[in-house]
Design an enzyme around this catalytic site. Structure first.
Site, PDB file in Angstrom:
ATOM      1  N   GLU A   1       2.654   5.335  -3.865  1.00  0.00           N
ATOM      2  CA  GLU A   1       2.623   6.304  -5.001  1.00  0.00           C
ATOM      3  C   GLU A   1       3.895   7.122  -5.107  1.00  0.00           C
ATOM      4  OE1 GLU A   1       0.226   5.879  -2.680  1.00  0.00           O
ATOM      5  OE2 GLU A   1      -0.887   4.599  -4.068  1.00  0.00           O
TER       6      GLU A   1
ATOM      7  N   ASP B   1       0.845  -1.192   0.000  1.00  0.00           N
ATOM      8  CA  ASP B   1       0.000   0.000   0.000  1.00  0.00           C
ATOM      9  C   ASP B   1       0.885   1.249   0.000  1.00  0.00           C
ATOM     10  OD1 ASP B   1      -2.301   1.501   0.193  1.00  0.00           O
ATOM     11  OD2 ASP B   1      -2.612   1.146   2.331  1.00  0.00           O
TER      12      ASP B   1
END
Ligand SMILES: *[C@@H]1O[C@H](CO)[C@@H](O)[C@H](O)[C@H]1NC(C)=O
Ligand SMILES: *[C@@H]1O[C@H](CO)[C@@H](O)[C@H](O)[C@H]1NC(C)=O
Ligand SMILES: *[C@@H]1O[C@H](CO)[C@@H](O)[C@H](O)[C@H]1NC(C)=O
Ligand SMILES: CC(=O)N[C@H]1CO[C@H](CO)[C@@H](O)[C@@H]1O
Length: 824
Positions: free
Chosen positions: A412, A409
């Site tokens: 980005e 997770d």
């Protein structure tokens, strides 16, 4: 659309017209041509690059590659992704014809089989610029047919197909700003339909720099601020041929394990091991299938990766818990975020220092940000020692708690420090119109292979690759899932995806359909959205409706946020629980069909979820449907997406269709007719309309509390006859977990014609299949018969004259042997 974007649109559309470059020195070879481009007129953001190189490479009969770059410097070219190289031999008869104009320079690619224009970059005075190639701004525009049907260009919340007159930014980001805005991943590929004949094609711009793609009524423009133009054109054909051509370049999907297709349960906010154990116990108590229990960051010690909270998730008890899951043939998946807490004596930090694997700031010191554990460094997954580092951590973690796959997770990468330092770059044009360094590793940081300005959107993708390399050694020979939030083109070859932190609303449930269709097109078939919704409180009705849809997601996981009401299948009324349970059982029942469909994905690049236009591209009524979907080639589902609704409207294409739940005919195909019918289906809260396509044969197996147990059960076949009383289908089985199965698989093709069902054994070497015999056969759309033989023996059957469903039960046929069923 927000205010910032609006201003930005006005600004960017007001460039003065520029004809671009002049082409000279064209050198033609069997595999394409090259040329020089000389600047005619500068673009809006000087300095321009005066001289460019053009390379057009005819790679296969259906694929060409166009590269335009500054030959005077070392350009950033996207690594890892492309599985193909430029060629220097002619590919044989090509399905494309390339022409150019010299002054101003433009390229045109026409698909020869139907004279359709795939690329036409001709500048149009005062409307469309020629090529613009400046130090910090590259723009190229392709003229499209009017009101084109275009899809792809992810990741974002969007319609399927995409809205026109929109800017589609490509830049990985952990900020949920509106519909059509950029989000976690980057997939700069688009597919387009030729509305006149139903053929598809695709274009893929291999560029990882911040980029806008402007899609409007008659054109599409790429606007990137780095890298080069590296454009693949795929001539396509059917959508499936087009997808396969794209996946030749980015790689075919990693094969899913059988258990990955089971039910996954997760939430953020489990308090302790007993809390999680209680969830698993309740699945057993209510006899609801469960394959994988997940946990979120709650298990960690102060949110530090690879550690355990000593009071709530102590390591020894934790291991006992995962051991008990494994004893039940269930699985466990934890979460890992990339940020490693800066804390001396923390092994993950110390080892990272020792190997010096951190992303660096512009001064050469480790870049630090702030994530869940506080201040952190970020591993550089392009570093040559990244695998050694990552593997050491995961290896220990695996010894500690025996997890089975991983959820990665925040990659980005997310950074809670909201510093905006884009000023150091002084970008004259900012894709997306907002500070690029906000909430991430700032773009002036350095990774081993290049600056974050170039590598930013590949952070999650490179983390996936390194995790895959580590897992190949930690789980030798075994298929594992690496479910990543951030992805880049090519993700599917190494890992998978879920759609991220969605909201518990009907609107978001609806959007998941376009999202999942899109990720299948991006070559990531194992994908799903958080069933019942993540952020915000779900309701019983929403959770029931979302579960009905969610059991048809390629990847079915119920996941919830912290501090929200529980939303496991048993967290609601008994009626709700029973409905959700019956739908999860339905998923387990059709697992053999799903697994076979996933085999088509891994082997032949086929999508698991299919938009309605794929199989009916000439029917314009299918073009804009993104509230219904086909699951594999046989099921058509109509999820209920409105609160309070007790019926659902949907479009049924002209074909033979049955109500899957009753076996009754819903529609018969009419010859010489293109369009189908808009229909209304009743859908009380305990049901969802599911159609089965005539002409298809579905292999199924009775459900059980895990995929492992379900695989020990007897088989059933559902035969949905088409209007010619024919049907076909297939079954693929192997051990469901080995990367290399060699010859140990069974592939059985079924066919019905002339009152006879036969099987053809393409391969019958998966031995366990012999101990799970075919027990039941069900025919939909059967006319009355008088007798039926199975492998030469006369059999009893049940026939319902009203529904035209014929059932043969109590069979005991080994599917590894040929099957012949005849009737009169
Ligand atoms: C492409 O070229 C690289 C480097 O020469 C080579 O390692 C790789 O195998 C080639 N790939 C293909 C598909 O030919
Ligand atoms: C489409 O985009 C081009 C290039 O950006 C622009 O010049 C043109 O005005 C746009 N057309 C419409 C209808 O928005
Ligand atoms: C296939 O199964 C046989 C018998 O169980 C085994 O010996 C062989 O190693 C298996 N092959 C592969 C590639 O797994
Ligand atoms: C269920 C849902 O709304 N899914 C959306 C979640 O967000 C992704 C973007 O990450 C969209 O693509 C999905 O449609």
């Amino acid at each position: 659309m927000n205010f910032i974007l609006l201003c930005f649109l006005l600004v960017t559309f007001s460039f003065a017209y520029t004809p671009g470059y002049e082409l000279s020195n064209v050198k033609i070879s069997p595999s394409g041509f090259t040329g020089d481009l000389t600047l005619l007129s500068p673009g809006p953001y000087p300095p321009s690059v005066d001289t460019l190189k053009l390379v057009v490479n005819f790679q296969t009969q259906q694929r060409l590659r166009i590269q335009i770059f500054d030959p005077s410097k070392d350009n950033w070219q996207v690594p890892y992704v492309s599985q193909v190289n430029n060629t220097n031999t002619a590919p044989g008869e090509m399905d494309y014809d390339v022409t150019y104009t010299k002054n101003p320079f433009s390229l045109k690619v026409v698909r020869t089989s139907d004279d359709y224009v795939l690329l036409d970059t001709k500048p149009i005075q005062n409307q469309i610029n020629g090529l613009i190639y400046q130090k910090q701004y590259i723009e190229w525009t392709n003229n499209l047919e009017a009101n084109p049907i275009v899809f792809g260009l992810g990741e974002r919340r969007s319609k399927f197909p995409l809205d026109l007159n929109q800017v589609y930014t490509h830049f990985a980001i952990d900020i949920n700003h509106g519909f059509n805005d950029n989000w976690y991943g980057v997939h700069p590929v688009y597919y387009q339909l030729n509305k006149n004949n139903g053929k598809f094609h695709a274009l893929f711009l291999l560029n990882s720099n911040p980029m806008d793609v402007v899609l409007n009524d008659t054109s599409i423009s790429w606007r990137t601020i780095g890298g080069i133009i590296d454009l693949f054109v795929f001539t396509g054909g059917t959508i499936y041929e087009t997808m396969a051509q794209y996946q030749e370049v980015i790689g075919k999907p990693y094969r899913a394990a059988y258990w990955h297709l089971g039910w996954h349960q997760c939430r953020w906010g489990y308090k302790n091991i007993a809390d999680v154990q209680n969830i698993v116990d309740n699945f057993n108590k209510y006899e609801i299938p469960l394959d994988t229990q997940w946990t979120d960051i709650d298990t960690m010690d102060n949110y530090k990766d690879f550690t355990f909270n000593p009071t709530t998730f102590p390591k020894t008890e934790f291991k006992e818990f995962t051991d008990s899951l494994h004893a039940q043939h269930k699985h466990y998946i934890p979460i890992i975020d990339p940020g490693i807490k800066i804390e001396s004596d923390y092994f993950a930090y110390e080892l990272g220092n020792e190997l010096d694997v951190w992303v660096k700031n512009s001064a050469g010191a480790p870049f630090f940000g702030k994530v869940w554990p506080g201040y952190t460094y970020f591993p550089d997954f392009t570093h040559p020692k990244a695998k050694e580092y990552w593997k050491a951590l995961f290896e220990q973690y695996h010894k500690d708690i025996g997890f089975d796959s991983i959820w990665i997770d925040m990659n980005e990468a997310s950074n809670f420090v909201e510093i905006c330092d884009d000023n150091v770059h002084n970008y004259p044009y900012v894709p997306g119109g907002r500070c690029l360094s906000q909430r991430t590793i700032t773009l002036e940081s350095e990774q081993y292979i290049s600056s974050a300005f170039n590598t930013h959107s590949m952070y999650g993708y490179t983390e996936t690759i390194v995790t895959r390399e580590a897992f190949d050694e930690i789980f030798p020979g075994k298929r594992t899932a690496i479910i990543s939030r951030s992805t880049f083109a090519g993700q599917g070859k190494h890992g998978q995806h879920w759609l991220g932190d969605n909201y518990s609303t009907f609107e978001w449930m609806k959007e998941s359909i376009a999202g999942i269709i899109h990720f299948n097109l991006f070559g990531v078939p194992l994908v799903g959205a958080d069933i019942c919704g993540f952020n915000g409180e779900t309701t019983e009705e929403l959770c029931v409706r979302w579960s009905q849809l969610g059991v048809f997601y390629p990847f079915s996981r119920n996941h919830n946020s912290q501090n929200m009401r529980s939303q496991e299948p048993f967290a609601f009324s008994e009626d709700a629980r029973n409905t959700i349970k019956s739908f999860i059982e339905l998923r387990y029942y059709i697992l053999p069909y799903l697994y076979t469909t996933f085999e088509s994905a891994a082997r032949d690049s086929m999508p698991v979820w299919r938009a309605m236009m794929y199989d009916y591209p000439e029917d314009s009524d299918t073009w804009y449907l993104d509230e219904q979907v086909m699951v594999g080639d046989s099921f058509l589902i109509f999820p209920v997406l409105e609160e309070g609704a007790t019926s659902v409207e949907g479009y049924v294409p002209n074909d033979d269709w049955y109500n899957y739940l009753t076996g009754e005919s819903v529609m018969n195909k009419l010859e010489n007719k293109v369009h189908g019918l808009h229909m209304q289906f009743l859908a009380s809260i305990d049901t969802m309309p599911i159609l089965l396509k005539g002409g298809k044969i579905i292999p199924a197996q009775l459900p059980a509390l895990s995929t492992y147990e379900a695989r020990q059960n007897n088989f059933e076949l559902i035969v949905a006859l088409d209007s010619n009383s024919e049907a076909s289908g297939w079954l693929y089985v192997d051990d469901g977990e080995s990367i290399e199965v060699g010859d140990n698989y069974s592939e059985i093709h079924f066919n019905v014609a002339n009152n006879k069902l036969t099987s053809t054994i393409k391969n019958g070497k998966y031995q366990p299949l012999s101990s799970t015999p075919l027990h039941l056969l069900k025919f939909f759309g059967m006319s009355p018969i008088t007798s039926l033989n199975v492998n030469g023996k006369s059999c009893q059957f049940d026939y319902n004259a009203k529904t035209k469903v014929l059932t043969v039960s109590n069979l005991d046929e080994n599917l590894n042997d040929e099957l012949v069923v005849e009737w009169n």
